[in-house]
Design a protein around this motif. Sequence first.
Motif, PDB file in Angstrom:
ATOM      1  N   ALA A  22      42.306  57.092  46.060  1.00  0.00           N
ATOM      2  CA  ALA A  22      43.215  55.950  45.902  1.00  0.00           C
ATOM      3  C   ALA A  22      42.976  54.915  46.996  1.00  0.00           C
ATOM      4  O   ALA A  22      42.960  53.698  46.736  1.00  0.00           O
ATOM      5  CB  ALA A  22      44.670  56.430  45.933  1.00  0.00           C
ATOM      6  N   LEU A  26      41.555  51.038  46.362  1.00  0.00           N
ATOM      7  CA  LEU A  26      42.382  49.882  46.732  1.00  0.00           C
ATOM      8  C   LEU A  26      41.691  49.021  47.785  1.00  0.00           C
ATOM      9  O   LEU A  26      41.717  47.784  47.708  1.00  0.00           O
ATOM     10  CB  LEU A  26      43.739  50.358  47.255  1.00  0.00           C
ATOM     11  CG  LEU A  26      44.720  50.885  46.214  1.00  0.00           C
ATOM     12  CD1 LEU A  26      45.934  51.510  46.896  1.00  0.00           C
ATOM     13  CD2 LEU A  26      45.166  49.773  45.266  1.00  0.00           C
ATOM     14  N   LYS A  29      38.893  46.993  46.277  1.00  0.00           N
ATOM     15  CA  LYS A  29      39.375  45.950  45.371  1.00  0.00           C
ATOM     16  C   LYS A  29      40.037  44.790  46.110  1.00  0.00           C
ATOM     17  O   LYS A  29      39.815  43.615  45.778  1.00  0.00           O
ATOM     18  CB  LYS A  29      40.356  46.545  44.363  1.00  0.00           C
ATOM     19  CG  LYS A  29      40.854  45.543  43.325  1.00  0.00           C
ATOM     20  CD  LYS A  29      41.762  46.218  42.304  1.00  0.00           C
ATOM     21  CE  LYS A  29      42.232  45.215  41.247  1.00  0.00           C
ATOM     22  NZ  LYS A  29      43.125  45.873  40.239  1.00  0.00           N
ATOM     23  N   HIS A  30      40.834  45.135  47.145  1.00  0.00           N
ATOM     24  CA  HIS A  30      41.655  44.099  47.789  1.00  0.00           C
ATOM     25  C   HIS A  30      41.259  43.791  49.226  1.00  0.00           C
ATOM     26  O   HIS A  30      41.681  42.761  49.768  1.00  0.00           O
ATOM     27  CB  HIS A  30      43.135  44.513  47.760  1.00  0.00           C
ATOM     28  CG  HIS A  30      43.684  44.757  46.388  1.00  0.00           C
ATOM     29  ND1 HIS A  30      43.878  43.742  45.483  1.00  0.00           N
ATOM     30  CD2 HIS A  30      44.045  45.909  45.766  1.00  0.00           C
ATOM     31  CE1 HIS A  30      44.371  44.252  44.351  1.00  0.00           C
ATOM     32  NE2 HIS A  30      44.463  45.559  44.499  1.00  0.00           N
ATOM     33  N   VAL A  35      45.607  45.926  52.404  1.00  0.00           N
ATOM     34  CA  VAL A  35      46.286  47.018  51.711  1.00  0.00           C
ATOM     35  C   VAL A  35      47.101  47.832  52.707  1.00  0.00           C
ATOM     36  O   VAL A  35      46.528  48.476  53.596  1.00  0.00           O
ATOM     37  CB  VAL A  35      45.282  47.937  50.985  1.00  0.00           C
ATOM     38  CG1 VAL A  35      46.019  49.095  50.304  1.00  0.00           C
ATOM     39  CG2 VAL A  35      44.471  47.146  49.969  1.00  0.00           C
ATOM     40  N   ASP A  39      51.072  51.412  50.119  1.00  0.00           N
ATOM     41  CA  ASP A  39      50.497  51.207  48.790  1.00  0.00           C
ATOM     42  C   ASP A  39      49.519  52.327  48.433  1.00  0.00           C
ATOM     43  O   ASP A  39      49.434  52.746  47.276  1.00  0.00           O
ATOM     44  CB  ASP A  39      49.786  49.855  48.712  1.00  0.00           C
ATOM     45  CG  ASP A  39      50.746  48.683  48.656  1.00  0.00           C
ATOM     46  OD1 ASP A  39      51.974  48.921  48.733  1.00  0.00           O
ATOM     47  OD2 ASP A  39      50.275  47.535  48.556  1.00  0.00           O
ATOM     48  N   VAL A  40      48.783  52.796  49.425  1.00  0.00           N
ATOM     49  CA  VAL A  40      47.865  53.910  49.186  1.00  0.00           C
ATOM     50  C   VAL A  40      48.656  55.162  48.812  1.00  0.00           C
ATOM     51  O   VAL A  40      48.308  55.880  47.862  1.00  0.00           O
ATOM     52  CB  VAL A  40      47.002  54.186  50.434  1.00  0.00           C
ATOM     53  CG1 VAL A  40      46.138  55.431  50.218  1.00  0.00           C
ATOM     54  CG2 VAL A  40      46.134  52.983  50.766  1.00  0.00           C
ATOM     55  N   ALA A  43      49.941  54.873  45.283  1.00  0.00           N
ATOM     56  CA  ALA A  43      48.868  55.027  44.290  1.00  0.00           C
ATOM     57  C   ALA A  43      48.432  56.480  44.155  1.00  0.00           C
ATOM     58  O   ALA A  43      48.024  56.921  43.075  1.00  0.00           O
ATOM     59  CB  ALA A  43      47.676  54.156  44.675  1.00  0.00           C
TER      60      ALA A  43
END
Length: 210
Positions: A22, A26, A29-30, A35, A39-40, A43
């Motif tokens: 995860a 992330l 991607k971001h 991040v 958020d990790v 996810a």
Amino acid sequence: MVGDTGLRERKKTRTHQAISDAAIALFLKHGFDRVPVADVAAAAGVSKPTLFKYFAGKEDLVLHRITDHRDEYARVVRAAPGAPPLDALHRHFTGALTGRDAVTGLNDHPEVLGYHRMVFSTPSLLARLSQHSDREEEALAAALAEHPTAGMDDLTARLAAAQIVAVTRVLARDNWRRLDAGRSADDAHPDALAAADHAFALLAAGLSPT
């Protein structure tokens, strides 16, 4: 009891892998700095405290893939007590190139390329990577000092280990740069192999007894 222990270990391994997957997805991607750890955790389906039971810090979510190779060079040296350590390390590195081991930089899978790009462009990750290199030097120096055919005192072993770790780090980054410029791993392999042979020849000349 044994079955329960095995089940717990498998669950821990799955959770560790889920958090890692995860995080990398992330971050790629971001961007690493954009991040938050929360958020990790979300996810991966775990709480933030649980995440930190598996990974000490945000950088560890990325660099554990490199630290999985911890003490690898020391193990290579200790596994070949009758061979010159530099020869064993040279064979190991060129074998890893042929196997497209990501740690050599010669792996053109898009995620691996993105992973290296993220590490090499993020100051906090580079700083943590430097700490990993320091630990590798210490472990390798100990193995060299103990090796029955190396004939190195502690200072010489530390100097040799610093050179070897630095050389392999330069080789890996150069390999990644070749691929990041658009070459395939198969196309770049001969140049990567020639560079490794040249680098280890220089090491051999510099480390040979005077």
